[in-house]
Design a protein around this motif. Structure first.
Motif, mmCIF file in Angstrom:
data_model
loop_
_atom_site.group_PDB
_atom_site.id
_atom_site.type_symbol
_atom_site.label_atom_id
_atom_site.label_comp_id
_atom_site.label_asym_id
_atom_site.label_seq_id
_atom_site.Cartn_x
_atom_site.Cartn_y
_atom_site.Cartn_z
ATOM 1 N N GLY A 9 63.799 55.096 45.743
ATOM 2 C CA GLY A 9 64.948 55.665 45.044
ATOM 3 C C GLY A 9 65.313 54.828 43.829
ATOM 4 N N ASP A 10 65.552 55.491 42.719
ATOM 5 C CA ASP A 10 65.891 54.798 41.480
ATOM 6 C C ASP A 10 66.631 55.789 40.585
ATOM 7 O OD1 ASP A 10 65.435 53.910 38.610
ATOM 8 O OD2 ASP A 10 64.603 52.203 39.715
ATOM 9 N N ASP A 11 67.789 55.391 40.080
ATOM 10 C CA ASP A 11 68.604 56.291 39.268
ATOM 11 C C ASP A 11 67.923 56.714 37.968
ATOM 12 O OD1 ASP A 11 70.590 56.202 41.171
ATOM 13 O OD2 ASP A 11 71.840 54.766 40.078
ATOM 14 N N ALA A 12 66.960 55.946 37.483
ATOM 15 C CA ALA A 12 66.274 56.284 36.236
ATOM 16 C C ALA A 12 65.015 57.117 36.479
ATOM 17 C CB ALA A 12 65.916 55.004 35.481
ATOM 18 N N ALA A 13 64.713 57.403 37.730
ATOM 19 C CA ALA A 13 63.508 58.178 38.053
ATOM 20 C C ALA A 13 63.824 59.669 38.021
ATOM 21 C CB ALA A 13 62.978 57.773 39.421
ATOM 22 N N GLY A 14 63.065 60.395 37.231
ATOM 23 C CA GLY A 14 63.210 61.841 37.196
ATOM 24 C C GLY A 14 62.215 62.534 38.094
ATOM 25 N N GLY A 15 61.248 61.768 38.599
ATOM 26 C CA GLY A 15 60.239 62.342 39.483
ATOM 27 C C GLY A 15 59.815 61.366 40.546
ATOM 28 N N THR A 16 59.709 61.872 41.767
ATOM 29 C CA THR A 16 59.213 61.078 42.883
ATOM 30 C C THR A 16 58.112 61.887 43.557
ATOM 31 O OG1 THR A 16 61.351 60.013 43.258
ATOM 32 C CG2 THR A 16 59.785 59.989 45.088
ATOM 33 N N ALA A 17 56.960 61.255 43.717
ATOM 34 C CA ALA A 17 55.839 61.891 44.415
ATOM 35 C C ALA A 17 55.609 61.128 45.710
ATOM 36 C CB ALA A 17 54.586 61.877 43.553
ATOM 37 N N LEU A 18 55.448 61.882 46.788
ATOM 38 C CA LEU A 18 55.290 61.298 48.112
ATOM 39 C C LEU A 18 54.082 61.947 48.781
ATOM 40 C CD1 LEU A 18 57.692 59.974 50.434
ATOM 41 C CD2 LEU A 18 56.771 62.071 51.345
ATOM 42 N N PHE A 19 53.233 61.121 49.390
ATOM 43 C CA PHE A 19 52.083 61.641 50.129
ATOM 44 C C PHE A 19 52.178 61.144 51.562
ATOM 45 C CE2 PHE A 19 47.986 60.997 52.093
ATOM 46 C CZ PHE A 19 47.452 62.269 52.020
ATOM 47 N N VAL A 20 51.947 62.065 52.511
ATOM 48 C CA VAL A 20 51.954 61.739 53.935
ATOM 49 C C VAL A 20 50.610 62.148 54.514
ATOM 50 C CG1 VAL A 20 53.066 62.158 56.153
ATOM 51 C CG2 VAL A 20 54.435 62.166 54.054
ATOM 52 N N GLY A 21 49.901 61.188 55.075
ATOM 53 C CA GLY A 21 48.636 61.466 55.742
ATOM 54 C C GLY A 21 48.853 61.505 57.241
ATOM 55 N N THR A 22 48.408 62.582 57.883
ATOM 56 C CA THR A 22 48.591 62.742 59.324
ATOM 57 C C THR A 22 47.250 62.861 60.027
ATOM 58 O OG1 THR A 22 48.777 65.130 59.058
ATOM 59 C CG2 THR A 22 50.833 63.887 59.080
ATOM 60 N N VAL A 23 47.251 62.597 61.316
ATOM 61 C CA VAL A 23 46.048 62.753 62.130
ATOM 62 C C VAL A 23 45.858 64.244 62.391
ATOM 63 C CG1 VAL A 23 44.945 62.208 64.330
ATOM 64 C CG2 VAL A 23 46.406 60.494 63.206
ATOM 65 N N ARG A 24 44.725 64.759 61.946
ATOM 66 C CA ARG A 24 44.449 66.190 62.142
ATOM 67 C C ARG A 24 43.619 66.392 63.411
ATOM 68 N NH1 ARG A 24 41.429 64.870 57.431
ATOM 69 N NH2 ARG A 24 39.206 64.781 57.894
ATOM 70 N N ASP A 25 43.542 67.632 63.857
ATOM 71 C CA ASP A 25 42.888 67.939 65.134
ATOM 72 C C ASP A 25 41.394 68.223 65.016
ATOM 73 O OD1 ASP A 25 42.867 70.435 63.949
ATOM 74 O OD2 ASP A 25 43.959 71.435 65.573
ATOM 75 N N HIS A 26 40.836 68.046 63.815
ATOM 76 C CA HIS A 26 39.403 68.303 63.627
ATOM 77 C C HIS A 26 38.871 67.467 62.463
ATOM 78 C CE1 HIS A 26 41.273 70.731 60.541
ATOM 79 N NE2 HIS A 26 40.115 70.717 59.907
ATOM 80 N N ASP A 27 37.575 67.258 62.434
ATOM 81 C CA ASP A 27 36.924 66.607 61.307
ATOM 82 C C ASP A 27 35.464 67.029 61.285
ATOM 83 O OD1 ASP A 27 36.726 65.009 59.024
ATOM 84 O OD2 ASP A 27 36.178 63.237 60.175
ATOM 85 N N ARG A 28 35.043 67.579 60.179
ATOM 86 C CA ARG A 28 33.656 68.026 59.982
ATOM 87 C C ARG A 28 33.141 68.884 61.135
ATOM 88 N NH1 ARG A 28 32.425 62.260 57.736
ATOM 89 N NH2 ARG A 28 32.836 61.832 59.906
ATOM 90 N N GLY A 29 33.958 69.833 61.566
ATOM 91 C CA GLY A 29 33.538 70.780 62.586
ATOM 92 C C GLY A 29 33.691 70.327 64.020
ATOM 93 N N SER A 30 34.193 69.124 64.251
ATOM 94 C CA SER A 30 34.403 68.632 65.616
ATOM 95 C C SER A 30 35.892 68.488 65.899
ATOM 96 C CB SER A 30 33.715 67.276 65.815
ATOM 97 O OG SER A 30 32.319 67.410 65.679
ATOM 98 N N ASP A 31 36.281 68.761 67.135
ATOM 99 C CA ASP A 31 37.683 68.631 67.532
ATOM 100 C C ASP A 31 38.013 67.166 67.817
ATOM 101 O OD1 ASP A 31 38.104 71.369 67.359
ATOM 102 O OD2 ASP A 31 37.529 71.714 69.437
ATOM 103 N N VAL A 32 39.070 66.667 67.182
ATOM 104 C CA VAL A 32 39.512 65.284 67.346
ATOM 105 C C VAL A 32 40.521 65.213 68.482
ATOM 106 C CG1 VAL A 32 40.755 63.373 66.241
ATOM 107 C CG2 VAL A 32 39.082 64.703 64.933
ATOM 108 N N ALA A 33 40.292 64.296 69.420
ATOM 109 C CA ALA A 33 41.224 64.077 70.526
ATOM 110 C C ALA A 33 42.260 63.021 70.149
ATOM 111 C CB ALA A 33 40.467 63.656 71.778
#
Length: 152
Positions: free
Chosen positions: A37-61
């Motif tokens: 947070g900053d009063d002089a910022a007109g833009g904030t970009a946020l990225f959230v990476g989550t654990v997904r349930d698959h990768d390259r065709g395989s189901d992730v446990a």
């Protein structure tokens, strides 16, 4: 605390790197967002990476992240390079290590700048360089019983 407007290439007197961490506890999007947070910022970009349930065709446990002892120092180098290359008002990045389940937050990064385009570009560079340069490795466990290391 409000900062004065930064022109491209100028740096704030206050360190714009507000939060960097490698943690074995759940991450908070709100904590990262508040950190940039900053009063002089007109833009904030946020990225959230989550654990997904698959990768390259395989189901992730589940999966686990392991960080090298130098991971936080490398994360700082990545953040410092982003701050040097973009007119960043504030920057934050946290990455999780340990065992995670599908849906858990693995990484949260955010950048605030005077303008949205700069914020998007800086945030993209931050997450891309973090994934490429910070020594954190992922071990994926699939539902068929197989496992795979990524980034090792």
């Amino acid at each position: 605390m409000a900062n004065t407007y930064l022109h491209p290439g100028e740096r704030a007197a206050e360190d714009p790197i507000r939060l960097l961490a490698i943690r074995d506890t759940p991450l908070s999007v709100d904590e990262v967002f508040r950190a940039v947070g900053d009063d002089a910022a007109g833009g904030t970009a946020l990225f959230v990476g989550t654990v997904r349930d698959h990768d390259r065709g395989s189901d992730v446990a589940a999966l686990g992240y392991t960080g090298h002892p130098s991971a936080e120092a490398e994360l700082r180098k990545v953040a410092e390079k982003v701050v040097a290359d973009f007119p960043v008002r504030a920057l934050a990045a946290v990455h999780r290590v340990g065992d995670l389940a599908v849906g858990d937050l693995a990484v949260v990064v955010a950048v605030s700048c005077a303008h949205r385009g700069e914020a998007f570009e800086a945030c993209r560079r931050l997450i891309d360089d973090l994934k490429e340069r910070v020594p954190i490795w992922k071990q994926q466990k699939f539902t068929d019983g197989t496992e795979e290391w990524v980034g090792a």
